[in-house]
Design a protein around this motif. Structure first.
Motif, PDB file in Angstrom:
ATOM      1  N   ALA A  99       0.831  -1.206   0.000  1.00 24.39           N
ATOM      2  CA  ALA A  99       0.000   0.000   0.000  1.00 24.39           C
ATOM      3  C   ALA A  99       0.864   1.254   0.000  1.00 24.39           C
ATOM      4  O   ALA A  99       0.550   2.251  -0.672  1.00 24.39           O
ATOM      5  N   MET A 100       1.972   1.212   0.725  1.00 22.61           N
ATOM      6  CA  MET A 100       2.882   2.348   0.761  1.00 22.61           C
ATOM      7  C   MET A 100       3.555   2.538  -0.598  1.00 22.61           C
ATOM      8  O   MET A 100       3.693   3.666  -1.088  1.00 22.61           O
ATOM      9  N   ALA A 101       3.963   1.442  -1.222  1.00 23.51           N
ATOM     10  CA  ALA A 101       4.567   1.522  -2.554  1.00 23.51           C
ATOM     11  C   ALA A 101       3.581   2.123  -3.547  1.00 23.51           C
ATOM     12  O   ALA A 101       3.943   2.957  -4.390  1.00 23.51           O
ATOM     13  N   ARG A 102       2.325   1.725  -3.457  1.00 22.97           N
ATOM     14  CA  ARG A 102       1.294   2.241  -4.360  1.00 22.97           C
ATOM     15  C   ARG A 102       1.099   3.747  -4.146  1.00 22.97           C
ATOM     16  O   ARG A 102       0.963   4.510  -5.118  1.00 22.97           O
ATOM     17  N   LYS A 103       1.104   4.168  -2.899  1.00 20.32           N
ATOM     18  CA  LYS A 103       0.947   5.591  -2.586  1.00 20.32           C
ATOM     19  C   LYS A 103       2.128   6.391  -3.132  1.00 20.32           C
ATOM     20  O   LYS A 103       1.951   7.446  -3.750  1.00 20.32           O
ATOM     21  N   TRP A 104       3.339   5.893  -2.925  1.00 19.70           N
ATOM     22  CA  TRP A 104       4.522   6.605  -3.409  1.00 19.70           C
ATOM     23  C   TRP A 104       4.548   6.683  -4.932  1.00 19.70           C
ATOM     24  O   TRP A 104       5.000   7.671  -5.513  1.00 19.70           O
ATOM     25  N   SER A 105       4.063   5.633  -5.602  1.00 23.16           N
ATOM     26  CA  SER A 105       4.093   5.623  -7.068  1.00 23.16           C
ATOM     27  C   SER A 105       3.179   6.689  -7.657  1.00 23.16           C
ATOM     28  O   SER A 105       3.349   7.089  -8.816  1.00 23.16           O
ATOM     29  N   LYS A 106       2.214   7.156  -6.880  1.00 21.43           N
ATOM     30  CA  LYS A 106       1.292   8.181  -7.359  1.00 21.43           C
ATOM     31  C   LYS A 106       1.821   9.589  -7.099  1.00 21.43           C
ATOM     32  O   LYS A 106       1.222  10.581  -7.532  1.00 21.43           O
ATOM     33  N   ALA A 107       2.943   9.690  -6.375  1.00 20.53           N
ATOM     34  CA  ALA A 107       3.574  10.984  -6.133  1.00 20.53           C
ATOM     35  C   ALA A 107       4.412  11.383  -7.347  1.00 20.53           C
ATOM     36  O   ALA A 107       4.567  10.618  -8.306  1.00 20.53           O
ATOM     37  N   ARG A 108       4.957  12.578  -7.325  1.00 21.29           N
ATOM     38  CA  ARG A 108       5.820  13.038  -8.423  1.00 21.29           C
ATOM     39  C   ARG A 108       7.254  12.546  -8.239  1.00 21.29           C
ATOM     40  O   ARG A 108       8.060  12.538  -9.165  1.00 21.29           O
ATOM     41  N   GLY A 109       7.568  12.130  -7.029  1.00 25.75           N
ATOM     42  CA  GLY A 109       8.907  11.664  -6.692  1.00 25.75           C
ATOM     43  C   GLY A 109       9.025  11.647  -5.190  1.00 25.75           C
ATOM     44  O   GLY A 109       8.046  11.861  -4.474  1.00 25.75           O
ATOM     45  N   MET A 110      10.242  11.396  -4.671  1.00 25.13           N
ATOM     46  CA  MET A 110      10.424  11.380  -3.234  1.00 25.13           C
ATOM     47  C   MET A 110      11.892  11.528  -2.877  1.00 25.13           C
ATOM     48  O   MET A 110      12.770  11.337  -3.721  1.00 25.13           O
ATOM     49  N   THR A 111      12.143  11.870  -1.622  1.00 21.51           N
ATOM     50  CA  THR A 111      13.502  11.945  -1.086  1.00 21.51           C
ATOM     51  C   THR A 111      13.645  10.902   0.009  1.00 21.51           C
ATOM     52  O   THR A 111      12.813  10.821   0.917  1.00 21.51           O
ATOM     53  N   MET A 112      14.708  10.095  -0.078  1.00 19.68           N
ATOM     54  CA  MET A 112      14.997   9.077   0.916  1.00 19.68           C
ATOM     55  C   MET A 112      16.318   9.388   1.606  1.00 19.68           C
ATOM     56  O   MET A 112      17.294   9.747   0.944  1.00 19.68           O
ATOM     57  N   ILE A 113      16.347   9.235   2.911  1.00 20.77           N
ATOM     58  CA  ILE A 113      17.567   9.411   3.694  1.00 20.77           C
ATOM     59  C   ILE A 113      18.026   8.041   4.168  1.00 20.77           C
ATOM     60  O   ILE A 113      17.292   7.338   4.866  1.00 20.77           O
TER      61      ILE A 113
END
Length: 270
Positions: free
Chosen positions: A140-154
């Motif tokens: 579910a988290m992967a699906r939510k992130w895929s609908k974003a424009r991108g992301m930043t990971m630390i």
């Protein structure tokens, strides 16, 4: 303590839409990063090991999607923002204890750089710290992130990140599972893989995404292919019947059975 700070090389993406102009003040070492591609999902990774990327993400379908410009990855070398002649990024824990902690002043500069030009809305651009104490990553988290424009990971290292950075930026903590790793780089690659494969056009047969494990809260049913007979084992008759309704019913029953045996917690989740 020394770390490899060589600038990573990544495959040049094919032409894919217009380039996005993004004025910014950046360290000289980061002046030659790959320009943004409009409409391409992008992962920015703050890490002490930028050459670890794209790693396995540069292979198979994710690698093809990377080359075709369906998504981008930008490793950001934390060491560049380090303090002093030796570019220190960590210090001893306040109150004593073993190990080292990533400094807030160093990480703060790296986060500011990574967020420059990114959407403020965290639904459009999540900011995530890979931490064993975070919420467990799932489909579910992967699906939510895929609908974003991108992301930043630390990517965490040592004993972790100064808590003030997490509080100041409202960073979401996410864990790959209930175990501890030496750093967040491998976890980041796993999460990115699970996310970008959900992007439109990356997986050729979209129906396969709908049928796989966790897509409907169940583990996937067993799969078979030719030959029909192998070392005394046969493909179940129902799969050879051509009756699509019975096949669908069998697959559902098997998915429920396997889930009940191996992951009963999934059936109990509301």
């Amino acid at each position: 303590m020394t770390d490899d700070t060589a600038k990573p090389t990544s495959p040049a993406p094919k032409s894919h839409g217009r380039l996005a102009a993004r004025p910014t003040v950046r360290p000289r070492e980061l002046m030659t990063d790959t320009p943004d591609l409009v409409s391409a999902w992008k992962a920015k990774i703050i890490t002490l090991f930028p050459t670890a990327f794209p790693g396995v993400l540069g292979e198979s379908l994710t690698g093809k999607g990377l080359q075709d410009g369906l998504w981008q990855i930008e490793p950001i070398d934390l060491r560049i923002f380090g303090d002093g002649k030796h570019r220190n990024v960590d210090d001893t824990p306040a109150g004593g204890g073993a190990g080292m902690v990533l400094r807030p002043d160093v990480m703060g500069k790296a986060v500011d750089f990574a967020l420059n030009g990114a959407p403020v809305d965290r639904d459009e651009w999540p900011l995530v710290y890979l931490s064993p104490r975070g919420k467990r990553f799932d489909q579910a988290m992967a699906r939510k992130w895929s609908k974003a424009r991108g992301m930043t990971m630390i990517c965490g290292r040592f004993e972790g990140l100064d808590e003030r950075v997490i509080e100041h930026y409202g960073i979401e903590e996410v864990s790959l599972g209930d175990f501890v790793m030496t750093g967040g780089e491998i976890a980041a690659q796993a999460m990115i893989d699970a996310t970008v494969r959900l992007l439109p056009g990356l997986v050729g047969n979209a129906e396969s995404l709908d049928e796989e494990s966790h897509s409907h809260g169940l583990l996937e049913h067993p799969q078979y292919t030719r030959p029909a007979e192998w070392r005394g084992h046969s493909i179940p008759d129902v799969l050879m019947s051509g009756h699509h309704g019975k096949i669908a019913e069998w697959r559902r029953e098997m998915a429920e059975k396997i889930t009940a045996e191996r992951r009963p917690d999934l059936l109990n989740d509301d």
